[in-house]
Design a protein around this motif. Structure first.
Motif, PDB file in Angstrom:
ATOM      1  N   SER A   1      -7.414   9.206   1.093  1.00 46.39           N
ATOM      2  CA  SER A   1      -7.456   7.922   1.792  1.00 46.39           C
ATOM      3  C   SER A   1      -6.728   6.868   0.973  1.00 46.39           C
ATOM      4  CB  SER A   1      -8.902   7.475   2.047  1.00 46.39           C
ATOM      5  OG  SER A   1      -9.553   7.194   0.831  1.00 46.39           O
ATOM      6  N   ALA A   2      -6.312   5.824   1.663  1.00 50.33           N
ATOM      7  CA  ALA A   2      -5.660   4.692   1.001  1.00 50.33           C
ATOM      8  C   ALA A   2      -5.984   3.452   1.814  1.00 50.33           C
ATOM      9  CB  ALA A   2      -4.153   4.919   0.924  1.00 50.33           C
ATOM     10  N   ARG A   3      -6.417   2.413   1.099  1.00 54.04           N
ATOM     11  CA  ARG A   3      -6.748   1.173   1.783  1.00 54.04           C
ATOM     12  C   ARG A   3      -6.460  -0.004   0.864  1.00 54.04           C
ATOM     13  NH1 ARG A   3     -11.679   2.906  -0.220  1.00 54.04           N
ATOM     14  NH2 ARG A   3     -12.915   1.285  -1.205  1.00 54.04           N
ATOM     15  N   GLU A   4      -6.480  -1.170   1.451  1.00 50.19           N
ATOM     16  CA  GLU A   4      -6.245  -2.399   0.706  1.00 50.19           C
ATOM     17  C   GLU A   4      -7.528  -3.215   0.693  1.00 50.19           C
ATOM     18  OE1 GLU A   4      -3.706  -6.426   1.449  1.00 50.19           O
ATOM     19  OE2 GLU A   4      -2.748  -4.519   1.946  1.00 50.19           O
ATOM     20  N   ASN A   5      -7.929  -3.654  -0.496  1.00 46.90           N
ATOM     21  CA  ASN A   5      -9.091  -4.523  -0.645  1.00 46.90           C
ATOM     22  C   ASN A   5      -8.633  -5.878  -1.156  1.00 46.90           C
ATOM     23  OD1 ASN A   5     -10.830  -2.498   0.056  1.00 46.90           O
ATOM     24  ND2 ASN A   5     -11.673  -2.197  -1.975  1.00 46.90           N
TER      25      ASN A   5
ATOM     26  N   ARG B   1      -4.420  -8.751  -4.434  1.00 46.54           N
ATOM     27  CA  ARG B   1      -4.770  -7.614  -3.576  1.00 46.54           C
ATOM     28  C   ARG B   1      -4.953  -6.390  -4.453  1.00 46.54           C
ATOM     29  NH1 ARG B   1      -0.074  -7.970   0.823  1.00 46.54           N
ATOM     30  NH2 ARG B   1       0.308  -6.034  -0.236  1.00 46.54           N
TER      31      ARG B   1
ATOM     32  N   PHE C   1      -5.196  -2.127  -4.207  1.00 50.83           N
ATOM     33  CA  PHE C   1      -4.992  -0.943  -3.393  1.00 50.83           C
ATOM     34  C   PHE C   1      -5.893   0.161  -3.939  1.00 50.83           C
ATOM     35  CE2 PHE C   1      -0.878  -3.211  -3.647  1.00 50.83           C
ATOM     36  CZ  PHE C   1      -0.874  -3.700  -2.359  1.00 50.83           C
TER      37      PHE C   1
ATOM     38  N   THR D   1     -10.541   8.270  -7.666  1.00 55.64           N
ATOM     39  CA  THR D   1     -10.323   7.004  -6.978  1.00 55.64           C
ATOM     40  C   THR D   1      -9.552   6.097  -7.913  1.00 55.64           C
ATOM     41  OG1 THR D   1     -12.390   7.257  -5.747  1.00 55.64           O
ATOM     42  CG2 THR D   1     -11.417   5.058  -5.829  1.00 55.64           C
TER      43      THR D   1
ATOM     44  N   LEU E   1       0.831  -1.197   0.000  1.00 54.75           N
ATOM     45  CA  LEU E   1       0.000   0.000   0.000  1.00 54.75           C
ATOM     46  C   LEU E   1       0.870   1.253   0.000  1.00 54.75           C
ATOM     47  CD1 LEU E   1      -2.813   1.254   0.117  1.00 54.75           C
ATOM     48  CD2 LEU E   1      -2.724   1.036   2.603  1.00 54.75           C
ATOM     49  N   ASP E   2       1.955   1.242   0.748  1.00 52.96           N
ATOM     50  CA  ASP E   2       2.863   2.402   0.781  1.00 52.96           C
ATOM     51  C   ASP E   2       3.436   2.700  -0.608  1.00 52.96           C
ATOM     52  OD1 ASP E   2       2.494   2.840   3.483  1.00 52.96           O
ATOM     53  OD2 ASP E   2       4.255   1.671   4.079  1.00 52.96           O
TER      54      ASP E   2
ATOM     55  N   VAL F   1      -6.770   4.088  -3.714  1.00 50.44           N
ATOM     56  CA  VAL F   1      -6.222   5.370  -3.264  1.00 50.44           C
ATOM     57  C   VAL F   1      -7.131   6.473  -3.797  1.00 50.44           C
ATOM     58  CG1 VAL F   1      -4.221   6.905  -3.278  1.00 50.44           C
ATOM     59  CG2 VAL F   1      -3.879   4.420  -3.344  1.00 50.44           C
TER      60      VAL F   1
ATOM     61  N   ARG G   1      -7.643   2.420  -8.469  1.00 48.66           N
ATOM     62  CA  ARG G   1      -7.555   1.030  -8.022  1.00 48.66           C
ATOM     63  C   ARG G   1      -6.343   0.408  -8.696  1.00 48.66           C
ATOM     64  NH1 ARG G   1     -12.646   2.520  -8.026  1.00 48.66           N
ATOM     65  NH2 ARG G   1     -14.000   1.910  -6.328  1.00 48.66           N
TER      66      ARG G   1
END
Length: 88
Positions: A51-55, A62, A64, A77, A34-35, A66, A79
């Motif tokens: 925001s940033a997340r992992e789905n 995976r 990410f 957004t 993610l980083d 952002v 992906r």
């Protein structure tokens, strides 16, 4: 070993090193964390990360996600699948 062999070897190394270079000068690599996804998005898109997340994607892939506020005040957004590059 001939005297020409070291020169040829060096030339091969120099040519191989430039094979991965991008025309736009950006040194992007596949994203694995993610980083890394956030770093690449920041480098490509002027603005502010919201925001940033992992789905979890399909199977073991995976994804990410952002969200960024661009300079034009638009929310984008992105992906990014693990193992791919962030592209503009």
């Amino acid at each position: 070993m001939s005297r020409l062999a070291p020169v040829v070897f060096l030339l091969i190394l120099l040519l191989a090193g430039g094979a991965g270079a991008r025309e736009d000068g950006a040194d992007r690599n596949p994203v694995w964390t993610l980083d890394e996804a956030v770093e690449q998005v920041e480098a490509l898109y002027p603005g502010r990360i919201l925001s940033a997340r992992e789905n979890d994607g399909e199977g073991s892939v995976r994804v990410f996600v952002v969200r960024i506020l661009t300079e034009n005040q638009e929310v984008r957004t992105l992906r990014i699948e693990q193992g791919t590059e962030v592209r503009r």
